[in-house]
Design a protein around this motif. Structure first.
Motif, PDB file in Angstrom:
ATOM      1  N   PHE A   1       0.846  -1.195   0.000  1.00 55.89           N
ATOM      2  CA  PHE A   1       0.000   0.000   0.000  1.00 55.89           C
ATOM      3  C   PHE A   1       0.877   1.239   0.000  1.00 55.89           C
ATOM      4  O   PHE A   1       2.077   1.158   0.283  1.00 55.89           O
TER       5      PHE A   1
ATOM      6  N   MET B   1       2.034   4.780   1.436  1.00 52.79           N
ATOM      7  CA  MET B   1       2.005   5.567   2.676  1.00 52.79           C
ATOM      8  C   MET B   1       2.859   6.823   2.513  1.00 52.79           C
ATOM      9  O   MET B   1       3.864   6.812   1.816  1.00 52.79           O
TER      10      MET B   1
ATOM     11  N   VAL C   1      -6.881   6.598   9.062  1.00 51.76           N
ATOM     12  CA  VAL C   1      -6.200   7.021   7.834  1.00 51.76           C
ATOM     13  C   VAL C   1      -4.813   7.594   8.123  1.00 51.76           C
ATOM     14  O   VAL C   1      -3.972   7.685   7.233  1.00 51.76           O
TER      15      VAL C   1
ATOM     16  N   GLY D   1       2.455   9.046   9.879  1.00 51.42           N
ATOM     17  CA  GLY D   1       2.083   8.301   8.668  1.00 51.42           C
ATOM     18  C   GLY D   1       0.680   8.616   8.183  1.00 51.42           C
ATOM     19  O   GLY D   1      -0.212   8.913   8.982  1.00 51.42           O
ATOM     20  N   ILE D   2       0.529   8.556   6.867  1.00 50.25           N
ATOM     21  CA  ILE D   2      -0.820   8.628   6.281  1.00 50.25           C
ATOM     22  C   ILE D   2      -0.942   7.494   5.274  1.00 50.25           C
ATOM     23  O   ILE D   2      -0.068   7.315   4.425  1.00 50.25           O
TER      24      ILE D   2
HETATM   25  P1  ATP Z   1      -3.541  -0.705  11.445  1.00 48.59           P
HETATM   26  O1  ATP Z   1      -3.725  -0.543  12.929  1.00 48.59           O
HETATM   27  O2  ATP Z   1      -4.752  -0.348  10.650  1.00 48.59           O
HETATM   28  O3  ATP Z   1      -2.948  -2.017  11.062  1.00 48.59           O
HETATM   29  P2  ATP Z   1      -1.086   0.638  11.780  1.00 48.59           P
HETATM   30  O4  ATP Z   1      -1.374   1.388  13.020  1.00 48.59           O
HETATM   31  O5  ATP Z   1      -0.280  -0.580  11.817  1.00 48.59           O
HETATM   32  O6  ATP Z   1      -2.457   0.366  11.015  1.00 48.59           O
HETATM   33  P3  ATP Z   1       0.741   2.692  10.941  1.00 48.59           P
HETATM   34  O7  ATP Z   1       2.013   1.974  11.123  1.00 48.59           O
HETATM   35  O8  ATP Z   1       0.328   3.710  11.915  1.00 48.59           O
HETATM   36  O9  ATP Z   1      -0.435   1.636  10.717  1.00 48.59           O
HETATM   37  O10 ATP Z   1       0.730   3.260   9.444  1.00 48.59           O
HETATM   38  C1  ATP Z   1       0.320   4.571   9.081  1.00 48.59           C
HETATM   39  C2  ATP Z   1      -0.913   4.538   8.212  1.00 48.59           C
HETATM   40  O11 ATP Z   1      -0.767   3.622   7.130  1.00 48.59           O
HETATM   41  C3  ATP Z   1      -2.151   4.058   8.938  1.00 48.59           C
HETATM   42  O12 ATP Z   1      -2.732   5.107   9.653  1.00 48.59           O
HETATM   43  C4  ATP Z   1      -3.021   3.574   7.797  1.00 48.59           C
HETATM   44  O13 ATP Z   1      -3.720   4.651   7.226  1.00 48.59           O
HETATM   45  C5  ATP Z   1      -2.014   3.068   6.783  1.00 48.59           C
HETATM   46  N1  ATP Z   1      -1.962   1.592   6.795  1.00 48.59           N
HETATM   47  C6  ATP Z   1      -1.409   0.803   7.730  1.00 48.59           C
HETATM   48  N2  ATP Z   1      -1.527  -0.481   7.397  1.00 48.59           N
HETATM   49  C7  ATP Z   1      -2.163  -0.521   6.211  1.00 48.59           C
HETATM   50  C8  ATP Z   1      -2.575  -1.562   5.330  1.00 48.59           C
HETATM   51  N3  ATP Z   1      -2.330  -2.827   5.607  1.00 48.59           N
HETATM   52  N4  ATP Z   1      -3.218  -1.224   4.178  1.00 48.59           N
HETATM   53  C9  ATP Z   1      -3.445   0.069   3.866  1.00 48.59           C
HETATM   54  N5  ATP Z   1      -3.084   1.087   4.660  1.00 48.59           N
HETATM   55  C10 ATP Z   1      -2.448   0.810   5.815  1.00 48.59           C
END
Ligand code: ATP
Ligand code: MG
Length: 566
Positions: free
Chosen positions: A155, A157, A406, A440-441
């Protein structure tokens, strides 16, 4: 763009594998195609939306002082071993070897690689603060990739990392990012809310998640009906319901055939779930632990992981539970020799004369009293908050909602600079650790979240700022040279005015073209028909409105510009 020359493969029916609306509509309207579980191709329309979201993000990051760079996707294991995360990441990390048998991973996140970069290049306080970001693919071998772009394995980011001299500096960087995120998601046309969040495996202690409010959201949040308090339920602190102790009675074992769940036991014994202790066994890496909670409550696994740190926490299998207790998980309890760590929720200590499993098939104990009849390692806040409970900030009522995460911002502090020895010399020539934050976004998830909030029975309704094109022009009959001439003329005029126009020049029935226009979700539709030829009028319709209006040919461009700027 002309439809006849475009690559917009729309589908008439909804693909069976798509469960949620954003997944269904993005597939049907020709924005994405799946190539493997959690791995997608972004088709031209999808790519246009993603670019617009990225442009908004870039604009706000740059305004906040960010500088864009591009870090490698393939990262050497050594750095991850230095921080210890090579093992922490577990199965979620895509790992690979090169021809020399050296270990690498596909970056799930980039703290290691950026801290390595900065420690090598920055050595003076004069070079700080630094806000560095990139927009790039991330790779996470998610256990359950699902819901299309929501939870992918590949994905896009945006990740920004801040490096500051001290905590005060971090506070400023964190505020800048927090505010930039508010601008970004507002500009994308989303209804969202920042909430207090758990910092999870990334580390640090202060964190906020940006939640798009949507029924299909995987996250649960609580928010106060009076003040601005809002939090992910993973971290919302719970006040225990303190019950007066009554006279302890004699503990007895009773036969409870077939009563395995709390509700069944309560029914059978004519008591309420509040009078029961629920005992759950968890596999915490290679150790098994028990967690106790009042029968009517739910265990919050994020809180459990805080007091019993482990990489992986999941309910123990029936086999494991039997191995320890000799019975079905429906009859287990804390009384007797379990020989595993037992943690209890705060409320458990206020219970008197309650019921729990007897670690014997079809039996429960009644009149159980904590401390007298069993001991635990400690009482902690281990439950999930419920709607109606008091707000931890102001005491008013909390409500529950679902959200799509997000974005997330973290104060990392010195977790990574410590592990990777990222230091600088301060004004006095003293070595100090850099203080970091990360932000992160999920770009692809943001696109999906936007569809979850903006659609109707006919298709997507893109907010103006991120729509793939602003306007679709539909000549009623592509065979009528006058319809086509006028449509072409408007098309050229719009393009000259800098408006992104899409001309549906296909030789299709008008109904088909209208359907596709609604499905794709262009904000403005202009229809050219006989009225345009005879009276010089164009039908002007907004995707958000049911009714259309007629606009004079020579005023159309102006009207479109006016709407787009409104
Ligand atoms: P989640 O709790 O949903 O697994 P995360 O807290 O592990 O996400 P972060 O490491 O904070 O995710 O990543 C920053 C952003 O990347 C998240 O806020 C989310 O919008 C996006 N993201 C994370 N994992 C995924 C994924 N598997 N597919 C699409 N977008 C993702
Ligand atoms: Mg997150």
């Amino acid at each position: 763009m002309k439809y006849s020359e475009s690559f917009v493969p729309t589908l008439r029916s909804t693909p069976a594998e798509a469960e949620i609306i954003s997944h269904q509509l993005l597939l049907r309207a020709g924005f994405i195609r799946k190539s493997a579980a959690g791995i997608y191709t972004y088709l031209p329309l999808g790519q246009r939306v993603l670019k617009k979201i990225q442009d908004i993000i870039r604009d706000e990051m740059d305004k906040a002082g960010g500088q864009e760079l591009l870090l490698p996707i393939i990262q050497p294991a050594e750095l991850w071993l230095e921080t210890g995360r090579w093992h922490v990441y577990g199965e979620e990390m895509f790992r690979l070897k090169d021809r020399h048998n050296r270990d690498f991973c596909l970056g799930p996140t980039h703290e290691e690689i950026i801290t390595d970069l900065v420690r090598g290049e920055v050595n003076s306080y004069r070079q700080l603060p630094l806000l560095l970001y990139q927009i790039q693919n991330k790779y996470r071998d998610e256990k359950r990739p699902r819901f299309g772009l929501m939870r992918g394995r590949e994905f896009i980011m945006k990740d920004l990392y801040s490096f500051d001299k001290d905590e005060e500096g971090l506070e400023i960087s964190y505020r800048k990012m927090y505010n930039a995120y508010i601008n970004i998601f507002s500009r994308c046309g989303l209804k969202f809310r920042p909430v207090e969040a758990d910092s999870g495996a990334i580390g640090g202690n202060v964190s906020h998640e940006f939640m798009v409010l949507a029924e299909n959201g995987e996250a649960q949040i609580v928010y106060c009906t009076e003040c601005d308090y809002a939090a992910n339920i993973e971290i919302a602190p719970c006040k225990p319901d303190v019950k007066e102790k009554t006279e302890p009675k004699f503990m007895e074992k009773v036969h409870t055939p077939g009563a395995k769940t709390i509700d069944e036991v309560a029914d059978f014994l004519k008591i309420t779930p509040q009078d029961c202790i629920k005992t759950l066994f968890y596999q915490a890496d290679d150790q098994v632990i028990a967690v106790l909670i009042r029968g009517d409550r739910n265990i919050n696994e994020v809180k459990v992981q805080k007091i019993h740190p482990c990489y992986n926490l999941q309910l123990a299998s029936e086999e494991v539970v039997r191995g320890i207790t000799g019975c079905n998980p429906g009859y287990v309890g804390p009384v007797g020799e379990l020989n595993i760590p037992i943690y209890a929720d705060l409320e458990v200590q206020y219970l008197t004369n309650v019921v729990c499993g007897a670690n014997q098939e079809e039996y429960h104990y009644v009149n159980v009293n904590p401390e007298r009849d069993f001991k635990v390692k400690g009482y902690f806040d281990l439950r999930s908050i419920e709607p109606g409970e008091p707000c931890p900030k102001c005491g008013e009522k909390l409500e529950l909602a679902r959200g799509i995460e997000v974005g997330q911002v973290f104060k990392l502090g010195t977790k990574y600079s410590q592990a990777l020895n990222a230091k600088y010399l301060d004004e006095k020539g003293q070595e100090r650790l850099m203080v970091m934050g990360c932000y992160g976004i999920g770009v692809t998830r943001t696109m999906a979240a936007c569809v979850e909030q903006n659609y109707d029975e006919n298709g997507i309704i893109w907010p103006k700022a991120i729509a793939p094109y602003h306007v679709v022009i539909i000549p009623i009959s592509a065979k009528d040279p006058e319809h086509m001439r006028i449509a072409e003329e408007i098309y050229q005029k719009l393009i000259s005015a800098g408006i992104e126009a899409f001309l549906d020049d296909r030789n299709e029935r008008p109904g088909v073209k209208f359907k596709d226009a609604d499905l794709i979700g262009f904000p403005v539709r202009l229809t050219i028909g006989n009225k345009s030829v005879t009276e010089g009028l164009v039908e002007f319709k907004l995707r958000t409105e049911k009714e259309a209006s007629d606009v004079a040919l020579n005023e159309v461009v102006e009207k479109v510009i006016e709407y787009l700027n409104s």
